[in-house]
Structure formats: structure tokens, C-alpha cells
Design a protein around this motif. Sequence first.
Motif, short mmCIF file in Angstrom:
data_model
loop_
_atom_site.label_atom_id
_atom_site.label_comp_id
_atom_site.label_asym_id
_atom_site.label_seq_id
_atom_site.Cartn_x
_atom_site.Cartn_y
_atom_site.Cartn_z
N ARG A 27 -6.02 23.45 -5.26
CA ARG A 27 -7.23 22.73 -4.87
C ARG A 27 -6.87 21.30 -4.47
O ARG A 27 -6.18 20.59 -5.18
N ALA A 28 -7.35 20.90 -3.30
CA ALA A 28 -7.03 19.55 -2.80
C ALA A 28 -7.63 18.49 -3.70
O ALA A 28 -8.73 18.65 -4.22
N ARG A 29 -6.88 17.41 -3.87
CA ARG A 29 -7.38 16.31 -4.68
C ARG A 29 -8.45 15.55 -3.92
O ARG A 29 -8.35 15.32 -2.71
N ALA A 30 -9.46 15.13 -4.64
CA ALA A 30 -10.49 14.30 -4.03
C ALA A 30 -9.88 12.94 -3.70
O ALA A 30 -9.14 12.38 -4.51
N PRO A 31 -10.14 12.40 -2.52
CA PRO A 31 -9.53 11.11 -2.16
C PRO A 31 -10.13 9.95 -2.93
O PRO A 31 -11.27 10.01 -3.39
N VAL A 32 -9.35 8.91 -3.09
CA VAL A 32 -9.86 7.63 -3.60
C VAL A 32 -10.43 6.88 -2.40
O VAL A 32 -9.77 6.74 -1.37
N THR A 33 -11.67 6.43 -2.52
CA THR A 33 -12.33 5.75 -1.41
C THR A 33 -12.32 4.25 -1.65
O THR A 33 -12.87 3.77 -2.64
N VAL A 34 -11.68 3.53 -0.73
CA VAL A 34 -11.52 2.08 -0.86
C VAL A 34 -12.31 1.38 0.24
O VAL A 34 -12.11 1.66 1.43
N PHE A 35 -13.19 0.48 -0.15
CA PHE A 35 -13.89 -0.38 0.80
C PHE A 35 -13.19 -1.74 0.76
O PHE A 35 -13.08 -2.35 -0.31
N ALA A 36 -12.71 -2.20 1.92
CA ALA A 36 -11.88 -3.41 1.92
C ALA A 36 -12.19 -4.32 3.11
O ALA A 36 -12.68 -3.87 4.15
N ASN A 42 -4.33 -3.38 8.33
CA ASN A 42 -2.96 -2.92 8.62
C ASN A 42 -2.13 -2.78 7.36
O ASN A 42 -1.43 -1.78 7.15
N ALA A 43 -2.20 -3.78 6.50
CA ALA A 43 -1.41 -3.76 5.27
C ALA A 43 -1.84 -2.63 4.34
O ALA A 43 -1.01 -1.87 3.82
N LEU A 44 -3.16 -2.48 4.15
CA LEU A 44 -3.64 -1.45 3.23
C LEU A 44 -3.38 -0.04 3.77
O LEU A 44 -3.13 0.88 3.00
N ASN A 45 -3.47 0.13 5.08
CA ASN A 45 -3.15 1.45 5.63
C ASN A 45 -1.71 1.84 5.29
O ASN A 45 -1.43 2.98 4.92
N ASP A 46 -0.80 0.89 5.40
CA ASP A 46 0.60 1.18 5.05
C ASP A 46 0.77 1.43 3.56
O ASP A 46 1.51 2.34 3.15
N VAL A 47 0.09 0.64 2.75
CA VAL A 47 0.18 0.83 1.30
C VAL A 47 -0.38 2.19 0.90
O VAL A 47 0.21 2.92 0.10
N GLY A 48 -1.52 2.53 1.47
CA GLY A 48 -2.14 3.82 1.16
C GLY A 48 -1.27 4.99 1.56
O GLY A 48 -1.15 5.97 0.83
N THR A 55 2.71 10.21 -4.40
CA THR A 55 1.92 10.82 -5.47
C THR A 55 1.16 12.07 -5.06
O THR A 55 0.73 12.84 -5.93
N GLY A 56 0.96 12.25 -3.77
CA GLY A 56 0.13 13.36 -3.32
C GLY A 56 -1.35 13.07 -3.38
O GLY A 56 -2.18 13.90 -3.00
N GLN A 57 -1.71 11.88 -3.86
CA GLN A 57 -3.11 11.50 -3.99
C GLN A 57 -3.60 10.86 -2.68
O GLN A 57 -3.13 9.80 -2.29
N PRO A 58 -4.56 11.49 -1.99
CA PRO A 58 -5.06 10.89 -0.75
C PRO A 58 -5.93 9.66 -1.02
O PRO A 58 -6.62 9.58 -2.04
N VAL A 59 -5.86 8.70 -0.12
CA VAL A 59 -6.66 7.49 -0.19
C VAL A 59 -7.29 7.28 1.18
O VAL A 59 -6.62 7.40 2.21
N ARG A 60 -8.58 7.01 1.21
CA ARG A 60 -9.24 6.74 2.48
C ARG A 60 -9.87 5.35 2.42
O ARG A 60 -10.28 4.88 1.35
N PHE A 61 -9.95 4.71 3.59
CA PHE A 61 -10.39 3.33 3.64
C PHE A 61 -11.58 3.16 4.58
O PHE A 61 -11.70 3.86 5.59
#
Length: 262
Positions: A27-36, A42-48, A55-61
Motif C-alpha cells: 500500500r502506497a504511503r500517504a504523502p506529507v503535504t507541505v505548504f511553503a 527550488n531548495a525544498l523541491n530538492d530536499v523533498g 526513505t520512500g516517503q513521498p512529500v508534496r509541496f
Amino acid sequence: MTDLHRRRALGAGLAAAGQFLLAAPARARAPVTVFAAASLQNALNDVGAAYTRGTGQPVRFSYAASSAIARQIEQGAPADLFVSADREWMDYVAHRGLIQPASRRDLLAGRLVLIAPARSKVQLAIRPGMPLARTLGRGRLAMAAPDVPAGRYGRAALTRLGVWKSVEGRIAPAENVRSALQFVARGEAPLGIVYETDAKLDRRVRIVSVFPPSSHPPIVYPAALTSRGARNRAAGGFLAYLSGPEATAVFRRYGFSVTPSR
């Protein structure tokens, strides 16, 4: 059907079910949703991306002006983590009980600069009483709107330097700092006020001068889990990662300073 046949059919069914379960993807992991803040894109996209690879943990911005994000969170937007471009808009959501106070931390710091199109020959030293209005000629000064952190910093600096009144009627307002940068990059404004980190990302502009830190409030980027994100263990893990050595290296590469309070 005899008992033997029934047992064979049941066994075949269980075996098929077992094979299906083994073949089904996890089962796919639910993404962490970041409002920034937009200036972090640019920096956060690279960090994410680095975090997800490790980790395999998706992050969306979702990026916008900090003022717009704070109001979205107030209206119930599904953010797990908020990274603001100033303390005031983080205070705004904090006073409304929309973040987890214990998770709040100052992540980064930056500098404010005056920019011009790359081909422009304009020179202007930033000092009290500088001839900013005369340098603009018939053009306008690109700045983020006054409720946006970059706009607030810019107005504070120009007021402290004693030149705000000479240009307040000649502002080209933008919804966020990236939009102000684009006004100058496209030649629609001869000068603009943005963050140093944004200016360094676009070759169509050049930095004319840097505003003295004493001319405006400190440019600080606080981060915190939202009330929703406080219940999300994955969101807490990503917030901790933002303070770690891998993320710090990325932020420094983009020109951000790491705040001492981290």
C-alpha cells in the motif's frame, strides 16, 4: 459435489488468494503535504526529492506567499507542515491554534537585495537618502505586496533609509517575491526588491546591491507542524529532516543561512 471435491476446491481457492496477496503491491504511503513560501520552491523541491529517495516517503509541496498560505490553513487547507518566510504569518496561525507550538523552529535566514535586468547598467549604493526615485526614471519598482513578507521587509528597509515616500506611488506590486522577480527579469520594471536566494536563480537579473540587515526585520523562515500534521508521524519525520545535515547542505547551496536557533 463430494466432500473430497469440496476440499480440493477450497484449497485451490485459498492458494489463489495467497498468490494474489503476495503479488499485490504494498500500500502506497500517504504523502506529507507541505505548504511553503514561494521563495523556498527550488531548495525544498530538492530536499523533498532527496528525502523520498532515502526513505520512500513521498512529500508534496504547495507554494505561495506566506500570507496566502496562512489564510488557506485558517480556512482548513490540508497542510501537514507550514514553512513561512517570516515570523509574523507563523504567529498568525499560532494564535489561532492551527499549529503544534512545540514543533515550531526557525530553519533558515536570508538577505534582501535590489535587482535590475542583467543587461542594465544601473548602479546604486544602498544608503540613507539614496536617489532611488531618480534611478527608476519613468519605471516602477517591483516588490511583493505589502502583506507578503518580502514586501514588508522591502517597505521597512526603504522607510528606514528615508526613501519610501519618494517611491510609494511608483510600486509595481506582485503577489509574491517570485512574481516581483519576473517583472524585472522580463524587463517590465527597471528595479526590484527580492531575496538574494531568488535573484541568484535567474540569470536574467543581477544584484545591484544588498540591503543592510539593520534596515529591516531579520529575514527568518520558521517551520511548524500544523494541528493536522501533529498527528502525522511522517510529517514529524520530514520536519526533523529539514534540520538535519543533508537538508542543510541543500539550503546552503541555494544561498540560505542556517539560523543559530536550529
